[in-house]
Write a protein that holds these residues in place. Structure first.
Motif, mmCIF file in Angstrom:
data_model
loop_
_atom_site.group_PDB
_atom_site.id
_atom_site.type_symbol
_atom_site.label_atom_id
_atom_site.label_comp_id
_atom_site.label_asym_id
_atom_site.label_seq_id
_atom_site.Cartn_x
_atom_site.Cartn_y
_atom_site.Cartn_z
ATOM 1 N N ILE A 60 0.831 -1.208 0.000
ATOM 2 C CA ILE A 60 0.000 0.000 0.000
ATOM 3 C C ILE A 60 0.859 1.248 0.000
ATOM 4 C CG2 ILE A 60 -1.635 1.328 1.388
ATOM 5 C CD1 ILE A 60 -2.862 -1.345 2.268
ATOM 6 N N PHE A 61 1.849 1.301 0.898
ATOM 7 C CA PHE A 61 2.660 2.515 1.008
ATOM 8 C C PHE A 61 3.609 2.677 -0.181
ATOM 9 C CE2 PHE A 61 1.261 2.385 5.414
ATOM 10 C CZ PHE A 61 1.052 3.739 5.673
ATOM 11 N N SER A 62 3.987 1.582 -0.841
ATOM 12 C CA SER A 62 4.826 1.716 -2.030
ATOM 13 C C SER A 62 4.075 2.350 -3.185
ATOM 14 C CB SER A 62 5.350 0.336 -2.448
ATOM 15 O OG SER A 62 4.295 -0.499 -2.886
ATOM 16 N N HIS A 63 2.738 2.263 -3.182
ATOM 17 C CA HIS A 63 1.937 2.850 -4.245
ATOM 18 C C HIS A 63 1.590 4.316 -3.982
ATOM 19 C CE1 HIS A 63 1.384 -1.305 -5.589
ATOM 20 N NE2 HIS A 63 0.926 -0.815 -6.716
ATOM 21 N N VAL A 64 1.608 4.746 -2.746
ATOM 22 C CA VAL A 64 1.217 6.132 -2.449
ATOM 23 C C VAL A 64 2.420 7.023 -2.154
ATOM 24 C CG1 VAL A 64 -1.060 5.453 -1.579
ATOM 25 C CG2 VAL A 64 0.871 5.609 0.018
ATOM 26 N N THR A 65 3.603 6.450 -2.030
ATOM 27 C CA THR A 65 4.796 7.261 -1.789
ATOM 28 C C THR A 65 5.557 7.473 -3.092
ATOM 29 O OG1 THR A 65 6.004 5.240 -1.169
ATOM 30 C CG2 THR A 65 5.050 6.548 0.618
ATOM 31 N N ASP A 66 6.523 8.392 -3.052
ATOM 32 C CA ASP A 66 7.316 8.704 -4.233
ATOM 33 C C ASP A 66 8.321 7.586 -4.500
ATOM 34 O OD1 ASP A 66 8.092 10.133 -6.395
ATOM 35 O OD2 ASP A 66 8.951 11.814 -5.291
ATOM 36 N N ALA A 67 8.867 7.556 -5.718
ATOM 37 C CA ALA A 67 9.823 6.514 -6.091
ATOM 38 C C ALA A 67 10.843 7.080 -7.059
ATOM 39 C CB ALA A 67 9.094 5.326 -6.713
ATOM 40 N N TYR A 68 11.968 6.383 -7.170
ATOM 41 C CA TYR A 68 13.045 6.803 -8.068
ATOM 42 C C TYR A 68 12.901 6.216 -9.471
ATOM 43 C CZ TYR A 68 15.437 8.621 -3.955
ATOM 44 O OH TYR A 68 15.766 9.334 -2.822
ATOM 45 N N ASP A 69 11.897 5.360 -9.674
ATOM 46 C CA ASP A 69 11.611 4.837 -11.003
ATOM 47 C C ASP A 69 10.101 4.816 -11.200
ATOM 48 O OD1 ASP A 69 10.943 2.856 -9.264
ATOM 49 O OD2 ASP A 69 12.071 1.263 -10.227
ATOM 50 N N TRP A 70 9.680 4.605 -12.434
ATOM 51 C CA TRP A 70 8.259 4.588 -12.766
ATOM 52 C C TRP A 70 7.862 3.168 -13.098
ATOM 53 C CZ3 TRP A 70 5.954 9.557 -15.045
ATOM 54 C CH2 TRP A 70 4.566 9.516 -14.943
ATOM 55 N N HIS A 71 7.189 2.528 -12.156
ATOM 56 C CA HIS A 71 6.817 1.116 -12.321
ATOM 57 C C HIS A 71 5.773 0.970 -13.422
ATOM 58 C CE1 HIS A 71 6.145 -3.050 -11.173
ATOM 59 N NE2 HIS A 71 4.852 -2.804 -11.216
ATOM 60 N N LEU A 72 5.994 -0.008 -14.317
ATOM 61 C CA LEU A 72 5.061 -0.271 -15.411
ATOM 62 C C LEU A 72 4.202 -1.492 -15.106
ATOM 63 C CD1 LEU A 72 7.424 0.375 -18.466
ATOM 64 C CD2 LEU A 72 5.746 1.935 -17.449
ATOM 65 N N PHE A 73 4.830 -2.655 -14.962
ATOM 66 C CA PHE A 73 4.102 -3.878 -14.632
ATOM 67 C C PHE A 73 5.098 -4.897 -14.098
ATOM 68 C CE2 PHE A 73 5.384 -4.201 -19.033
ATOM 69 C CZ PHE A 73 5.885 -5.486 -19.137
ATOM 70 N N SER A 74 4.559 -5.985 -13.549
ATOM 71 C CA SER A 74 5.403 -7.035 -12.966
ATOM 72 C C SER A 74 4.981 -8.389 -13.488
ATOM 73 C CB SER A 74 5.311 -7.020 -11.438
ATOM 74 O OG SER A 74 5.750 -5.788 -10.916
ATOM 75 N N THR A 75 5.945 -9.278 -13.593
ATOM 76 C CA THR A 75 5.676 -10.678 -13.871
ATOM 77 C C THR A 75 6.096 -11.485 -12.646
ATOM 78 O OG1 THR A 75 7.854 -10.970 -14.906
ATOM 79 C CG2 THR A 75 6.022 -10.326 -16.348
ATOM 80 N N SER A 76 6.036 -12.793 -12.753
ATOM 81 C CA SER A 76 6.365 -13.634 -11.604
ATOM 82 C C SER A 76 7.822 -13.531 -11.197
ATOM 83 C CB SER A 76 6.020 -15.093 -11.910
ATOM 84 O OG SER A 76 6.735 -15.535 -13.063
ATOM 85 N N ASP A 77 8.696 -13.138 -12.125
ATOM 86 C CA ASP A 77 10.128 -13.124 -11.804
ATOM 87 C C ASP A 77 10.824 -11.800 -12.105
ATOM 88 O OD1 ASP A 77 9.792 -13.322 -14.499
ATOM 89 O OD2 ASP A 77 11.287 -14.901 -14.814
ATOM 90 N N HIS A 78 10.059 -10.777 -12.529
ATOM 91 C CA HIS A 78 10.736 -9.527 -12.882
ATOM 92 C C HIS A 78 9.776 -8.345 -12.772
ATOM 93 C CE1 HIS A 78 14.106 -7.321 -14.570
ATOM 94 N NE2 HIS A 78 13.262 -6.698 -15.374
ATOM 95 N N HIS A 79 10.324 -7.190 -12.370
ATOM 96 C CA HIS A 79 9.582 -5.929 -12.339
ATOM 97 C C HIS A 79 10.087 -5.044 -13.470
ATOM 98 C CE1 HIS A 79 7.773 -6.816 -8.433
ATOM 99 N NE2 HIS A 79 8.966 -7.221 -8.018
ATOM 100 N N TYR A 80 9.158 -4.529 -14.262
ATOM 101 C CA TYR A 80 9.504 -3.663 -15.374
ATOM 102 C C TYR A 80 9.155 -2.218 -15.018
ATOM 103 C CZ TYR A 80 9.904 -7.967 -18.056
ATOM 104 O OH TYR A 80 10.283 -9.208 -18.502
ATOM 105 N N SER A 81 10.134 -1.329 -15.155
ATOM 106 C CA SER A 81 9.927 0.063 -14.788
ATOM 107 C C SER A 81 10.811 0.960 -15.645
ATOM 108 C CB SER A 81 10.226 0.293 -13.303
ATOM 109 O OG SER A 81 11.573 -0.055 -13.015
ATOM 110 N N ILE A 82 10.488 2.245 -15.638
ATOM 111 C CA ILE A 82 11.278 3.244 -16.356
ATOM 112 C C ILE A 82 12.241 3.880 -15.363
ATOM 113 C CG2 ILE A 82 11.211 5.385 -17.681
ATOM 114 C CD1 ILE A 82 8.388 4.658 -18.530
ATOM 115 N N PRO A 83 13.544 3.716 -15.527
ATOM 116 C CA PRO A 83 14.486 4.344 -14.588
ATOM 117 C C PRO A 83 14.519 5.851 -14.777
ATOM 118 C CG PRO A 83 15.668 3.272 -16.383
ATOM 119 C CD PRO A 83 14.221 2.905 -16.558
ATOM 120 N N LEU A 84 14.668 6.564 -13.691
ATOM 121 C CA LEU A 84 14.715 8.026 -13.700
ATOM 122 C C LEU A 84 16.084 8.486 -13.193
ATOM 123 C CD1 LEU A 84 11.158 8.686 -12.221
ATOM 124 C CD2 LEU A 84 11.845 8.867 -14.612
ATOM 125 N N PRO A 85 16.509 9.685 -13.570
ATOM 126 C CA PRO A 85 17.840 10.154 -13.145
ATOM 127 C C PRO A 85 17.906 10.510 -11.668
ATOM 128 C CG PRO A 85 16.718 11.840 -14.428
ATOM 129 C CD PRO A 85 15.873 10.616 -14.515
#
Length: 365
Positions: free
Chosen positions: A49-74
């Motif tokens: 819950i808190f990972s979805h409402v707090t800020d992050a250093y990358d932009w999460h796109l979607f997840s599979t069973s073994d990997h998280h796909y996200s856009i890295p930010l500077p």
């Protein structure tokens, strides 16, 4: 022919209902089963819950069973001893350490970038962090979209100002006229034209970010107006305009109000209350927008998490029943949040207009 189509539709309707009814439990069974078999850590709902409402250093796109796909930010940080560093968030996204920096995994800096001490590897501290985070990226995208949209509308009106607009452009035109004529004009007073650009900008910035925050996938999902740093800046802008553009009568009412003398000297009771009131108005603007938008996001996440909770209690069958109720309530709350997105933008603009109008008071009024 129509009757046969109707019958086929009635045949598939129960199948679709059963699929929607049991799909969440099937997905949960697959995910939790693999987790237990692999010996991984159990799902912690608080972290989700808190990972979805707090800020992050990358932009999460979607997840599979073994990997998280996200856009890295500077990431842009300044070390007290080593100077500035600029690198991609992918360097530290999986718990790795890069150039002496890593993401903290425990309080008080959990999820934040920290610098590891050169003297002791177990000690760390926060560097000066000016990173381009998910919230900043969302603000940039929303601002660019708003500028392009409103400039294109202005260009269209310049070519043919009498043409009737419909659809999305017509809705934006209706909102502009409504806020301008029914909120800014009556609340600010005779000087409304001077402050209308800021107030309209604040309304559309808040409204668009509220709506985009309800979209669970890219380019939405960032909790911009549920971030207290963003609402602080918005409230500070209103506070600055209110007090920098205040008239002499406004400051007279603050520092020498029309009350009995013993409330002003020797102890300035009323001036102190009036000065405190100027700050509490901005504080109320900040907290109201932050709390309402954060609460809306968390309610949606909690309703979705009920499926996981009841699966742990009663298994797949109970989770299937709860999933239907959870989905229906989530849809209902999502519709309510769309309304709240407009209301909060409206309330912020209206209160800002009132505060500015109070600061522009003249003796004749």
């Amino acid at each position: 022919m129509l009757e046969s189509k109707f019958k086929r539709h009635n045949i598939f309707r129960p199948l679709i209902f059963l699929l929607l009814f049991f799909l969440p439990a099937i997905c949960i069974q697959a995910n939790t089963g693999s987790t237990e078999a692999d010996g991984e850590k159990p799902i912690v709902l608080k972290d989700i819950i808190f990972s979805h409402v707090t800020d992050a250093y990358d932009w999460h796109l979607f997840s599979t069973s073994d990997h998280h796909y996200s856009i890295p930010l500077p990431i842009i940080v300044k070390s007290a001893d080593r100077g500035w560093f600029i690198f991609s968030s992918s360097k530290v996204s999986h718990g790795d350490t890069y150039q002496g920096f890593r993401l903290a995994t425990d309080d008080p800096y959990k999820g934040k970038l920290v610098e590891i001490s050169t003297a002791n590897a177990t000690e760390y501290h926060r560097p000066l962090d000016l990173s381009f985070t998910k919230t900043a990226a969302e603000i940039a995208l929303t601002s660019i979209a708003l500028v392009l949209l409103l400039l294109s509308m202005a260009k269209s009106y310049k070519k043919d100002s009498l043409k009737s607009r419909r659809g999305f452009v017509g809705t934006i035109e209706m909102l502009i006229i409504y806020i301008y004529d029914d909120v800014i004009k009556p609340c600010v007073g005779p000087d409304y034209k001077k402050f209308a650009p800021y107030l309209l900008t604040a309304f559309f910035f808040i409204f668009f970010n509220n709506l985009l925050g309800l979209v669970p996938f890219f380019p939405g999902g960032a909790n911009v107006t549920g971030n207290i740093s963003v609402t602080f800046v918005l409230a500070f802008c209103t506070f600055s305009i209110t007090n920098l553009m205040g008239t002499k009568e406004y400051y007279k009412e603050i520092f020498w109000p029309d009350v009995p003398l013993w409330l002003k000297v020797p102890i300035p009771v009323m001036p102190f209350i009036e000065v405190l009131g100027a700050f509490t108005k901005a504080f109320a603007l900040m907290i109201r927008l932050f709390a309402n938008m954060l609460a809306g996001h968390m309610i949606l996440l909690v309703l979705t998490s009920l499926i996981f909770v009841f699966y742990a209690i009663g298994g797949p069958l109970v989770a299937s029943g709860v999933s239907l109720v959870s989905i229906l309530f989530s849809i209902f709350m999502l519709v309510i949040d769309v309304l709240v997105s407009f209301i909060q933008a409206y309330v912020f603009t209206m209160l800002s207009s009132i505060f500015i109008g109070m600061a522009r008071v003249h003796h004749s009024h």
